[in-house]
Write a protein that holds these residues in place. Structure first.
Motif, short mmCIF file in Angstrom:
data_model
loop_
_atom_site.label_atom_id
_atom_site.label_comp_id
_atom_site.label_asym_id
_atom_site.label_seq_id
_atom_site.Cartn_x
_atom_site.Cartn_y
_atom_site.Cartn_z
N GLY A 369 0.84 -1.19 0.00
CA GLY A 369 0.00 0.00 0.00
C GLY A 369 0.87 1.24 0.00
O GLY A 369 2.08 1.18 -0.28
N VAL A 370 0.25 2.39 0.33
CA VAL A 370 0.95 3.67 0.34
C VAL A 370 1.16 4.08 1.80
O VAL A 370 0.21 4.11 2.58
N PHE A 371 2.40 4.35 2.17
CA PHE A 371 2.75 4.59 3.57
C PHE A 371 3.44 5.93 3.77
O PHE A 371 4.23 6.36 2.93
N ASN A 372 3.18 6.53 4.93
CA ASN A 372 3.99 7.66 5.39
C ASN A 372 5.02 7.13 6.38
O ASN A 372 4.89 6.03 6.91
N MET A 373 5.99 7.98 6.67
CA MET A 373 7.10 7.58 7.54
C MET A 373 6.63 7.20 8.94
O MET A 373 7.23 6.36 9.61
N GLU A 374 5.55 7.85 9.40
CA GLU A 374 5.06 7.65 10.76
C GLU A 374 4.59 6.22 11.00
O GLU A 374 4.38 5.82 12.16
N GLN A 375 4.36 5.46 9.93
CA GLN A 375 3.75 4.14 10.09
C GLN A 375 4.74 3.02 10.37
O GLN A 375 4.33 1.88 10.55
N PHE A 376 6.04 3.34 10.39
CA PHE A 376 7.04 2.29 10.59
C PHE A 376 7.85 2.51 11.86
O PHE A 376 7.87 3.61 12.41
N ASP A 377 8.53 1.44 12.28
CA ASP A 377 9.40 1.51 13.46
C ASP A 377 10.53 2.52 13.20
O ASP A 377 11.32 2.33 12.26
N PRO A 378 10.62 3.59 14.02
CA PRO A 378 11.67 4.58 13.75
C PRO A 378 13.09 4.09 14.05
O PRO A 378 14.06 4.66 13.56
N ASP A 379 13.23 3.03 14.86
CA ASP A 379 14.57 2.68 15.37
C ASP A 379 15.61 2.35 14.29
O ASP A 379 16.72 2.89 14.33
N PRO A 380 15.31 1.46 13.32
CA PRO A 380 16.37 1.17 12.34
C PRO A 380 16.75 2.39 11.50
O PRO A 380 17.92 2.56 11.13
N PHE A 381 15.78 3.26 11.24
CA PHE A 381 16.06 4.48 10.49
C PHE A 381 16.96 5.41 11.31
O PHE A 381 17.96 5.95 10.82
N MET A 382 16.62 5.56 12.61
CA MET A 382 17.41 6.43 13.50
C MET A 382 18.84 5.90 13.63
O MET A 382 19.79 6.68 13.69
N ASP A 383 18.99 4.57 13.68
CA ASP A 383 20.34 3.99 13.77
C ASP A 383 21.16 4.37 12.53
O ASP A 383 22.33 4.73 12.62
N MET A 384 20.52 4.27 11.36
CA MET A 384 21.27 4.59 10.13
C MET A 384 21.59 6.08 10.03
O MET A 384 22.62 6.45 9.47
N LEU A 385 20.71 6.95 10.56
CA LEU A 385 21.06 8.39 10.57
C LEU A 385 22.38 8.59 11.31
O LEU A 385 23.26 9.33 10.86
N ASN A 386 22.52 7.92 12.45
CA ASN A 386 23.73 8.08 13.25
C ASN A 386 24.98 7.58 12.54
O ASN A 386 26.06 8.15 12.70
N THR A 387 24.84 6.54 11.75
CA THR A 387 26.03 5.93 11.14
C THR A 387 26.27 6.38 9.70
O THR A 387 27.28 6.01 9.10
N HIS A 388 25.37 7.19 9.14
CA HIS A 388 25.54 7.58 7.73
C HIS A 388 25.54 9.09 7.52
O HIS A 388 25.14 9.58 6.48
N GLY A 389 25.98 9.83 8.54
CA GLY A 389 26.27 11.24 8.31
C GLY A 389 25.32 12.25 8.92
O GLY A 389 25.57 13.45 8.83
N LEU A 390 24.20 11.80 9.54
CA LEU A 390 23.27 12.75 10.15
C LEU A 390 23.00 12.37 11.62
O LEU A 390 21.86 12.03 11.99
N PRO A 391 24.03 12.42 12.47
CA PRO A 391 23.83 12.06 13.87
C PRO A 391 22.87 13.02 14.56
O PRO A 391 22.84 14.21 14.23
N TRP A 392 22.11 12.49 15.52
CA TRP A 392 21.10 13.31 16.18
C TRP A 392 21.32 13.29 17.69
O TRP A 392 21.98 12.38 18.21
N THR A 393 20.76 14.29 18.36
CA THR A 393 20.84 14.34 19.82
C THR A 393 19.44 14.59 20.36
O THR A 393 18.60 15.19 19.67
N VAL A 394 19.19 14.15 21.59
CA VAL A 394 17.91 14.43 22.22
C VAL A 394 18.19 14.94 23.63
O VAL A 394 19.10 14.45 24.30
N GLU A 395 17.46 15.98 24.03
CA GLU A 395 17.65 16.53 25.39
C GLU A 395 16.28 16.90 25.95
O GLU A 395 15.34 17.20 25.20
N GLU A 396 16.20 16.86 27.27
CA GLU A 396 14.96 17.31 27.90
C GLU A 396 15.07 18.80 28.17
O GLU A 396 16.08 19.27 28.67
#
Ligand code: NDP
Length: 403
Positions: A369-396
């Motif tokens: 079907g047709v999917f938006n990004m919100e419909q999938f598990d974010p974890d594997p995508f977030m892992d690849m951001l960190n290892t492929h040039g777009l590392p992210w940080t989170v703070e309270e």
């Protein structure tokens, strides 16, 4: 191991293809097609020089469904990655359906004659993709794309609910030109001159373009004026985070950019309806695009950083009451250029395009079907951001945004 066809040889296509070539275990066979084949060849030369990988190139007019279907049949890819313009989305989706091929893009379909940023045209393909057993992934760039993944990661790991969400997009880069846009000028100006819309209490509220301005101190950049505007991920976020009471999108613009844009608008140069000049019909905004610098040409001179992220407020997962988190990526224009030959605006879109494609071809994300990004598990995508040039940080944050 997979074969992919990328359509579109602009800045985003260039970054995505470079990053795919740097990941041969995932992308073993890369094909690049675009309207102007010389642009594909220039990217192929750079990829060869930087990575040693050979990619095949083709000329295609992706508005022509028959020709695109024939090219897809000739190549036989698993996935078509659409990095041409939003105008081509439906034609390329049709060609994918005709050939039994998965589809992905980074921007929602827009009709040429009206600046409307809405998903309904592409969501209408849901049944056809489902029946064909195919997957279409919409909006795998940074915004839309990573900004939705950031929100869903917060919802998975930090917050039980997201009540208020602000997306903050800052480009602190300086390209040394009096006026230029960092991605396709026509698409950029259509977006910026459209009325602002934000989500509030179950509906979109419309306000005049660029009417709401706030100063914000961005890490790595410093204080900048940011303007509330409409951005397409607000629609999918409102759909997939049903408890959300308010969602807004902000983008920074310098005073010089605003002054130039105001004059261009006042004199009619941003119009998207055709006018007759010397017996020929021209669209003023398309003519303006032709005289502005090509975004790709800004790469060598752009210095500074981008800083894009989400600030979300809601009930903490651990039951500790209302909390606010800020999750973001900071990307350096010069580093992006050194790695791929493109500045950070193309880089921050092209890397998530490569990662979205990787999610599909590795099967980390699967669906019919047709999917938006919100419909999938974010974890594997977030892992690849960190290892492929777009590392992210989170703070309270100590408190929610004061505005
Ligand atoms: P460019 O204008 O630099 O590149 C677009 C490419 O598509 C060009 O090579 C162009 O060819 C090609 N193209 C245009 N029309 C056709 C056609 N009919 N058939 C085949 N090829 C065509 O744009 P960008 O690289 O900056 O952006 C690419 C996409 O990424 C756009 O859809 C844009 O909206 C999106 N984007 C998404 C972002 C996000 O964060 N989600 C951020 C930035 C961009 P030619 O050179 O011949 O004109």
């Amino acid at each position: 191991m997979s074969k992919v066809l990328v359509i579109g040889a602009g800045g985003v296509g260039s970054v995505a293809v470079h990053k795919m070539a740097m990941n041969p275990a995932i992308f073993s066979d890369i094909h690049l097609a675009s309207r102007t084949v010389s642009k594909c060849e220039a990217i192929a030369d750079s990829v060869k020089q930087r990575t040693g990988v050979t990619i095949a190139t083709y000329a295609i007019d992706a508005d022509d469904v028959e020709a695109t279907s024939a090219l897809i049949r000739e190549i036989g890819p698993e996935l078509v990655v659409n990095l041409a313009l939003p105008y081509q989305d439906l034609a390329i989706m049709d060609a994918c359906l005709a050939t039994g091929t998965h589809y992905m893009d980074t921007a929602n379909y827009e009709p040429k004659d009206v600046a409307k940023f809405e998903y309904h045209w592409q969501w209408a393909y849901q049944e056809r993709f489902k029946e064909a057993g195919l997957m279409a992934l919409l909006g795998s760039g940074f915004d839309p794309g990573v900004t939705s993944i950031f929100a869903m990661w917060l919802k998975k790991h930090k917050l039980k609910t997201i009540r208020r969400l602000d997306i903050l997009d800052c480009n602190g880069g300086d390209h040394g030109q009096a006026f230029a846009t960092n991605f396709n000028p026509e698409i950029n100006i259509r977006e910026v001159t459209a009325p602002a819309r934000h989500w509030e209490n179950g509906q979109f509220v419309e306000t005049p373009a660029m009417a709401k301005k706030v100063s914000f101190d961005f890490e790595g950049v410093g204080p900048k004026n940011m303007y509330m505007m409409y951005h397409e991920e607000l629609e999918s976020l409102a759909r997939f985070i049903p408890e959300m009471e308010r969602a807004r999108f902000w983008m920074t613009f310098g005073d010089a950019y605003i002054q130039h844009l105001t004059v261009l608008q006042n004199v009619g140069m941003t119009r998207i309806d055709p006018v007759t000049y010397n017996g020929v019909e021209i669209v003023p905004l398309q003519f303006l695009k032709a005289v502005l610098p090509e975004p790709a040409s800004l790469g060598p001179t752009t210095k500074g950083k981008t800083n894009i992220g989400d600030i979300a407020t809601g009930e903490a997962l651990d039951g500790s009451g209302e909390k606010t988190f800020y999750i973001k990526n900071i990307c350096d224009h010069e580093d992006a250029y050194a790695e791929t030959g493109n500045q950070a605006v193309s880089y921050t879109t092209g890397v998530p395009a490569m990662i979205g494609a990787a999610m599909i071809v590795t099967g980390a994300w699967k669906g019919e079907g047709v999917f938006n990004m919100e419909q999938f598990d974010p974890d594997p995508f977030m892992d690849m951001l960190n290892t492929h040039g777009l590392p992210w940080t989170v703070e309270e944050l100590a408190e929610p945004l004061p505005f």
